[in-house]
Scaffold this motif. Structure first.
Motif, short mmCIF file in Angstrom:
data_model
loop_
_atom_site.label_atom_id
_atom_site.label_comp_id
_atom_site.label_asym_id
_atom_site.label_seq_id
_atom_site.Cartn_x
_atom_site.Cartn_y
_atom_site.Cartn_z
N VAL A 194 0.85 -1.19 0.00
CA VAL A 194 0.00 0.00 0.00
C VAL A 194 0.88 1.24 0.00
CG1 VAL A 194 -1.89 1.23 1.13
CG2 VAL A 194 -1.75 -1.26 1.31
N ASN A 195 0.85 1.97 -1.10
CA ASN A 195 1.62 3.20 -1.25
C ASN A 195 0.95 4.32 -0.47
OD1 ASN A 195 2.00 5.90 -2.85
ND2 ASN A 195 3.68 4.61 -3.56
N ARG A 196 1.77 5.17 0.16
CA ARG A 196 1.25 6.26 1.00
C ARG A 196 0.77 7.47 0.20
NH1 ARG A 196 5.11 3.25 3.02
NH2 ARG A 196 5.26 2.74 5.24
N GLY A 197 0.98 7.45 -1.10
CA GLY A 197 0.48 8.53 -1.94
C GLY A 197 1.53 9.53 -2.34
N PHE A 198 1.43 10.02 -3.57
CA PHE A 198 2.35 11.01 -4.11
C PHE A 198 1.89 12.43 -3.76
CE2 PHE A 198 3.90 13.83 -7.45
CZ PHE A 198 5.21 13.43 -7.65
N GLY A 199 0.59 12.64 -3.77
CA GLY A 199 0.03 13.97 -3.53
C GLY A 199 -0.68 14.06 -2.19
N TYR A 200 -1.65 14.95 -2.15
CA TYR A 200 -2.39 15.16 -0.90
C TYR A 200 -3.78 15.68 -1.25
CZ TYR A 200 -0.71 19.87 -1.93
OH TYR A 200 -0.42 21.05 -2.56
N HIS A 201 -4.70 15.45 -0.33
CA HIS A 201 -6.08 15.90 -0.55
C HIS A 201 -6.75 16.04 0.82
CE1 HIS A 201 -9.90 16.54 -2.47
NE2 HIS A 201 -10.44 15.49 -1.90
N GLY A 202 -7.63 17.02 0.96
CA GLY A 202 -8.25 17.28 2.25
C GLY A 202 -7.30 18.11 3.09
N LEU A 203 -6.52 17.45 3.92
CA LEU A 203 -5.47 18.12 4.69
C LEU A 203 -4.44 18.68 3.71
CD1 LEU A 203 -4.12 18.74 7.46
CD2 LEU A 203 -2.97 16.53 7.24
N LYS A 204 -4.17 19.97 3.80
CA LYS A 204 -3.28 20.62 2.83
C LYS A 204 -1.81 20.43 3.22
CE LYS A 204 -6.50 24.13 1.19
NZ LYS A 204 -6.48 23.66 -0.20
N GLY A 205 -1.41 19.20 3.36
CA GLY A 205 -0.04 18.89 3.71
C GLY A 205 0.08 17.46 4.19
N ARG A 206 1.25 17.13 4.70
CA ARG A 206 1.51 15.80 5.25
C ARG A 206 2.34 15.96 6.51
NH1 ARG A 206 1.14 10.99 2.44
NH2 ARG A 206 0.02 11.11 0.45
N ILE A 207 1.94 15.27 7.55
CA ILE A 207 2.60 15.40 8.85
C ILE A 207 3.06 14.01 9.29
CG2 ILE A 207 2.34 16.14 11.24
CD1 ILE A 207 -0.07 17.87 10.17
N GLY A 208 4.34 13.75 9.12
CA GLY A 208 4.90 12.46 9.54
C GLY A 208 4.67 11.34 8.55
N MET A 209 3.67 11.44 7.71
CA MET A 209 3.36 10.42 6.70
C MET A 209 3.67 11.04 5.34
SD MET A 209 2.45 7.24 6.91
CE MET A 209 1.93 7.30 8.63
N TRP A 210 4.95 10.99 4.97
CA TRP A 210 5.44 11.76 3.83
C TRP A 210 5.04 11.14 2.49
CZ3 TRP A 210 6.18 15.57 6.75
CH2 TRP A 210 6.88 15.49 7.95
N PRO A 211 5.00 11.92 1.42
CA PRO A 211 4.65 11.38 0.11
C PRO A 211 5.65 10.33 -0.34
CG PRO A 211 5.50 13.62 -0.09
CD PRO A 211 5.29 13.37 1.37
N GLU A 212 5.15 9.29 -1.00
CA GLU A 212 5.97 8.10 -1.24
C GLU A 212 6.15 7.78 -2.71
OE1 GLU A 212 5.95 3.28 -0.29
OE2 GLU A 212 4.45 4.60 0.61
#
Length: 393
Positions: A365-383
């Motif tokens: 399960v890839n953690r995702g390249f982008g982001y949606h909803g929350l305008k950022g990533r905290i500790g769970m970085w793009p993968e």
């Protein structure tokens, strides 16, 4: 959505009241006390007003996302340090319940500020803090020609959230730098509409791999989460998105399979449409996708939602060796340190980030390249995932 928001706001208030005890212990300035609650009242009033006004409107959604991000940013530091106040209360209970310690409250506020700084990093830089995750998998029946074959996986681009072309290009360049044999994208190219991709087609067309680029659709790609002027417009949007995949050089698999050939040997690459639980559409048809494949061929499945693995593919009569998914984003919030992994998303999804195994079948399960909803990533970085296939002896 409304019930989840209500639950979140209730939890927020409980934590907020508890954290406030540290505030009043450290300072008796009335202006500070008023400001503390005024910020909460304004944020929550704004959220409720937008929900009542109409969540389907795109402008309303942007405001809703922004306010929720600010509210969550304030909630996270309080939630992290509140256990310290709880521990203090337990000790106070056995000491006749004296007043709170000024030094404990001061420590709590100091730690909350540190956590807030991490949150600010996540909201400003974390959304493009791309990390490469390397994993080697061993299979007894992997064709010998594919021993050492590499796959780069990206997922959940959510291009409609991007605003910084230079930072996104860093992620694209990093994916290409892995020099993998095959590149796979496991869904959610856009937030809602195919038009979000118009400024970004040439950028993502730069992704390359010698054995090709393949993709599947995610739940957001169908346009199910906004109001369309007609059903015809919604259908046209999906058809346009399919063309966008072609324009980027991706082969979009819609409940289909294709053969990847190397030195006269083959493995099967299978792609299903989105299949999810808990209200998500179930367009995927794994039986249809694998119907024409020879029995016993080595199979790699692209399926956007990891719940499909538990509910369908892991028990499929045709053995699926490796499934690649995304969807969860790791909730874009969590902790990953020294092998320890935690995120609130694990209470909603059994498989939510990284590698899983059952009866010789693997799910990544890839953690995702982008982001949606929350305008950022905290500790769970793009993968960016790199998988190396090895033939076990």
């Amino acid at each position: 959505m409304a019930s989840r928001l209500t639950l979140f706001l209730a939890l927020f208030f409980v934590v907020d009241i508890y954290f406030y005890q540290a505030i009043i212990t450290v300072t008796d300035l009335v202006s500070v006390h008023i400001a503390y609650w005024l910020i909460d009242i304004l944020l929550i009033s704004g959220l409720i007003s937008i929900l009542v006004a109409g969540r389907q409107l795109q402008r309303a959604q942007r405001w809703l996302t922004g306010l929720f991000t600010v509210l969550l940013s304030l909630a996270i530091p309080k939630l992290v340090v509140t256990p310290l106040l709880l521990i203090e209360d337990i000790t106070r209970l056995f000491r006749g319940f004296p007043g709170r310690s000024f030094y404990v409250s001061e420590l709590v506020l100091f730690l909350a500020v540190l956590v807030l700084l991490v949150v600010i990093f996540g909201l400003t830089r974390g959304k493009h803090f791309y990390r490469v995750h390397n994993t080697t998998l061993y299979f007894e029946d992997l064709p010998s020609s594919f021993d050492g074959f590499t796959i780069t996986q990206i997922s959940d681009i959510h291009v409609g959230s991007f605003t910084n072309e230079k930072q996104v290009q860093k992620g694209i360049d990093l994916a290409n730098a892995q020099q993998s044999d095959l590149l796979l994208f496991t869904g959610d190219l856009v937030n809602h509409a195919a038009s979000e991709m118009d400024p970004w087609i040439s950028a993502f067309a730069q992704l390359h791999a010698p054995y090709g680029k393949y993709s599947v659709l995610g739940n957001h790609d169908y346009g199910d989460y906004i109001q369309w002027e007609s059903q015809t417009a919604k259908i046209a949007n999906l058809e346009r998105l399919k063309v966008v995949h072609q324009e980027m050089g991706f082969h979009l698999l819609l409940n289909q399979a294709t053969l990847i050939e190397k030195d006269r040997e083959s493995i099967a690459l299978v792609g299903v449409e989105n299949w999810g639980k808990k209200g998500f559409q179930q367009y995927g048809d794994l039986r249809k996708a694998t119907a024409s494949l020879p029995t016993g061929i080595f199979k790699i499945l692209m399926s956007h939602d990891p719940s499909h693995w538990d509910e369908v593919s892991v028990d499929q009569e045709q053995h699926v060796h490796l499934t690649l998914a995304g969807h969860t984003h790791g909730m874009q919030f969590g902790i990953e340190l020294f092998g320890f992994k935690w995120s609130p998303i694990q209470y909603f999804y059994k498989r939510w980030a990284g590698l899983y195994q059952s009866d010789g079948k693997y799910l990544y399960v890839n953690r995702g390249f982008g982001y949606h909803g929350l305008k950022g990533r905290i500790g769970m970085w793009p993968e960016i995932t790199v998988l190396r296939l090895k033939r076990s002896k």
